[in-house]
Design an enzyme around this catalytic site. Structure first.
Site, mmCIF file in Angstrom:
data_model
loop_
_atom_site.group_PDB
_atom_site.id
_atom_site.type_symbol
_atom_site.label_atom_id
_atom_site.label_comp_id
_atom_site.label_asym_id
_atom_site.label_seq_id
_atom_site.Cartn_x
_atom_site.Cartn_y
_atom_site.Cartn_z
ATOM 1 C CE1 TYR A 3 -0.172 14.053 77.341
ATOM 2 C CE2 TYR A 3 -1.043 14.967 75.295
ATOM 3 C CZ TYR A 3 0.018 14.708 76.137
ATOM 4 O OH TYR A 3 1.279 15.110 75.774
ATOM 5 C CG HIS A 42 9.588 10.622 71.113
ATOM 6 N ND1 HIS A 42 8.994 10.435 72.335
ATOM 7 C CD2 HIS A 42 9.265 9.532 70.367
ATOM 8 C CE1 HIS A 42 8.335 9.292 72.336
ATOM 9 N NE2 HIS A 42 8.500 8.718 71.156
ATOM 10 N N PRO A 92 17.239 8.278 76.058
ATOM 11 C CG PRO A 92 17.687 10.257 74.921
ATOM 12 C CD PRO A 92 16.598 9.540 75.658
ATOM 13 C CD GLU A 112 8.367 6.515 74.672
ATOM 14 O OE1 GLU A 112 7.342 6.473 73.968
ATOM 15 O OE2 GLU A 112 8.523 7.305 75.606
ATOM 16 C CG HIS A 146 -1.793 18.320 78.048
ATOM 17 N ND1 HIS A 146 -1.548 19.617 78.417
ATOM 18 C CD2 HIS A 146 -0.592 17.710 77.932
ATOM 19 C CE1 HIS A 146 -0.222 19.795 78.508
ATOM 20 N NE2 HIS A 146 0.372 18.648 78.208
ATOM 21 C CE LYS A 155 -1.722 16.771 69.581
ATOM 22 N NZ LYS A 155 -0.838 16.453 70.734
ATOM 23 N N GLY A 196 6.420 19.284 74.191
ATOM 24 C CA GLY A 196 7.391 19.170 75.282
ATOM 25 C C GLY A 196 6.858 19.811 76.545
ATOM 26 C CG ASP A 197 6.170 18.073 80.016
ATOM 27 O OD1 ASP A 197 5.031 18.524 79.792
ATOM 28 O OD2 ASP A 197 6.409 16.861 80.181
ATOM 29 C CB THR A 217 12.130 9.975 74.793
ATOM 30 O OG1 THR A 217 13.310 9.790 75.572
ATOM 31 C CG2 THR A 217 11.165 8.839 75.035
HETATM 32 P P1 FAD Z 1 0.298 19.898 72.443
HETATM 33 O O1 FAD Z 1 -0.436 18.984 71.564
HETATM 34 O O2 FAD Z 1 0.885 21.121 71.824
HETATM 35 O O3 FAD Z 1 -0.697 20.315 73.612
HETATM 36 C C1 FAD Z 1 -0.270 21.047 74.737
HETATM 37 C C2 FAD Z 1 -1.459 21.746 75.386
HETATM 38 O O4 FAD Z 1 -1.891 22.831 74.577
HETATM 39 C C3 FAD Z 1 -2.690 20.859 75.561
HETATM 40 O O5 FAD Z 1 -3.337 21.247 76.733
HETATM 41 C C4 FAD Z 1 -3.550 21.164 74.333
HETATM 42 O O6 FAD Z 1 -4.919 20.925 74.547
HETATM 43 C C5 FAD Z 1 -3.229 22.635 74.108
HETATM 44 N N1 FAD Z 1 -3.185 23.017 72.676
HETATM 45 C C6 FAD Z 1 -2.682 22.299 71.661
HETATM 46 N N2 FAD Z 1 -2.731 22.986 70.512
HETATM 47 C C7 FAD Z 1 -3.280 24.198 70.820
HETATM 48 C C8 FAD Z 1 -3.556 25.374 70.073
HETATM 49 N N3 FAD Z 1 -3.284 25.434 68.753
HETATM 50 N N4 FAD Z 1 -4.078 26.438 70.735
HETATM 51 C C9 FAD Z 1 -4.333 26.391 72.066
HETATM 52 N N5 FAD Z 1 -4.094 25.290 72.820
HETATM 53 C C10 FAD Z 1 -3.555 24.214 72.220
HETATM 54 N N6 FAD Z 1 8.094 14.925 76.385
HETATM 55 C C11 FAD Z 1 9.404 15.098 76.111
HETATM 56 O O7 FAD Z 1 10.004 16.058 76.581
HETATM 57 N N7 FAD Z 1 10.089 14.226 75.328
HETATM 58 C C12 FAD Z 1 9.502 13.143 74.760
HETATM 59 O O8 FAD Z 1 10.154 12.381 74.051
HETATM 60 C C13 FAD Z 1 8.115 12.928 75.034
HETATM 61 N N8 FAD Z 1 7.459 11.873 74.514
HETATM 62 C C14 FAD Z 1 6.126 11.716 74.742
HETATM 63 C C15 FAD Z 1 5.460 10.643 74.152
HETATM 64 C C16 FAD Z 1 4.099 10.451 74.370
HETATM 65 C C17 FAD Z 1 3.399 9.287 73.706
HETATM 66 C C18 FAD Z 1 3.386 11.347 75.213
HETATM 67 C C19 FAD Z 1 1.937 11.120 75.477
HETATM 68 C C20 FAD Z 1 4.042 12.409 75.801
HETATM 69 C C21 FAD Z 1 5.404 12.624 75.573
HETATM 70 N N9 FAD Z 1 6.101 13.700 76.129
HETATM 71 C C22 FAD Z 1 7.426 13.872 75.867
HETATM 72 C C23 FAD Z 1 5.410 14.639 77.022
HETATM 73 C C24 FAD Z 1 4.836 15.870 76.260
HETATM 74 O O9 FAD Z 1 5.883 16.631 75.721
HETATM 75 C C25 FAD Z 1 4.029 16.686 77.253
HETATM 76 O O10 FAD Z 1 2.898 15.968 77.661
HETATM 77 C C26 FAD Z 1 3.669 18.114 76.848
HETATM 78 O O11 FAD Z 1 3.178 18.775 78.003
HETATM 79 C C27 FAD Z 1 2.600 18.235 75.782
HETATM 80 O O12 FAD Z 1 3.033 17.853 74.552
HETATM 81 P P2 FAD Z 1 2.003 17.686 73.323
HETATM 82 O O13 FAD Z 1 2.791 17.387 72.135
HETATM 83 O O14 FAD Z 1 0.913 16.795 73.695
HETATM 84 O O15 FAD Z 1 1.464 19.201 73.265
#
Ligand code: FAD
Length: 311
Positions: free
Chosen positions: A150, A78, A21, A18, A154, A170, A109-110, A49
């Protein structure tokens, strides 16, 4: 996913890298040179990313295009939902497809810097699962889709069960594989994989490995992600924390040990958070005998890069 499945079927290890940028033009040039060299380490794919909030998203698309179509690396882009209305998502997906990219890691995303809670934007998505569903709806099976997992839960989740539920959701929306958040407790990861399987999550799970590069960076990252650091690791790092080289060497040894433990438990694919650096990842792959070491060049049967000729 076809490549991951093939590696699994053939019972051979695979690995991916990974990159993020870089902030400067010189950094981009360095990254290209590094990617070209790391091509020879035979990653099954590389990830680029996405900067949630969008400041370097065009650069992500450009890096993906170059890695995919110039360097011939199977590239996974990503893509996050933060500040991304559907129109912007469409532009990013179209650009990915136009350069032959077929892999997306779909993420929520965060929150952007300075904002505490995550909120979706107008005409945007609320969760990664929405993005997965949208990509499937728009592009069918064209893209292979990965999602984040996670092992320690998470940070927004209120319970482990909730996390499993949404991770499974998902996958039900169309995700093909899972890449995990970094961790340093291998036992905890292996237990989590078992729980995922018990929960009915059957897609490949690729552990995310972040080699420790220096003490400050390690402390910052593990604090930010609230990563559990086993006491044994803390004790080993404490006396060497001022010595960057010793920390790096320890990071390599630890990652080799972690990967070997996981291999013994049947995990054969590893995703390396390279932090855009080459050496530690190369030394880990050498330590695992996935690639031949520079001192001891010999052909290993499963390393495609050693027999692959660059065009
Ligand atoms: P989600 O899967 O949407 O989950 C977010 C939260 O919401 C979790 O607590 C989950 O339990 C909950 N949730 C999910 N779906 C629902 C639903 N339908 N209803 C209610 N609750 C729900 N960040 C970046 O900005 N750029 C990157 O390139 C990047 N790459 C990453 C790569 C990896 C391998 C990992 C592990 C993380 C990466 N991240 C990146 C960080 C990531 O964006 C954050 O951890 C973010 O907070 C959560 O993203 P997610 O896709 O896991 O969210």
């Amino acid at each position: 996913i076809d490549k991951i499945n093939r590696a699994v079927e053939e019972g051979r290890p695979f690995w991916s890298f990974e990159y993020f940028p870089p902030k400067t033009t010189a950094g981009v040039q360095n990254l290209f040179e590094r990617m070209e060299r790391m091509y020879n380490l035979g990653p099954e794919f590389v990830d680029i990313t996405w900067n949630a909030g969008g400041t370097s998203s065009d650069l992500t698309s450009e890096l993906v295009a170059t890695a995919q179509s110039v360097y011939g690396l199977e590239t996974c882009m990503h893509l996050t939902c933060t500040n991304m209305p559907k129109e912007k998502i469409d532009i990013a997906l179209k650009a990915a497809k136009a350069c032959g990219n077929q892999n997306i890691l779909a993420l929520r995303g965060d929150p952007p810097r300075g904002q505490e809670n995550w909120v979706s934007c107008d005409n945007g998505f609320a969760y990664a699962s929405d993005l997965v569903a949208y990509i499937r709806e728009q592009y069918g099976d064209y893209f292979s889709i990965g999602v984040a997992g996670y092992p320690e839960g998470h940070l927004d989740s209120t319970s482990k069960q909730e996390d499993f539920k949404w991770l499974k959701y998902k996958v039900e929306q169309g995700a093909d594989f899972i890449v995990t958040q970094l961790f340093y407790d291998t036992g905890l990861f292996l237990d989590w994989v078992k729980e995922c399987r018990d929960y009915g999550i059957t897609v490949p799970i690729v552990p995310g490995i972040m080699p420790i590069q220096n003490f400050g960076g390690f402390t910052r990252m593990t604090t930010l992600c609230k990563t559990f650091v086993p006491e044994e690791i803390r004790n080993e790092l404490e006396p060497i924390k001022e010595d960057d080289q010793a920390v790096k060497d320890f990071g390599v040894k630890l990652a080799v040990k972690m990967c070997k433990t996981m291999q013994a438990a049947g995990i054969n694919g590893f995703h390396f958070y390279t932090l855009n650096l080459e050496k530690s990842t190369r030394l880990i792959l050498e330590g695992l005998e996935f690639v031949a070491s520079r001192e001891n060049v010999r052909q290993l049967p499963w390393n495609p890069s050693l027999s692959k000729k660059r065009e």
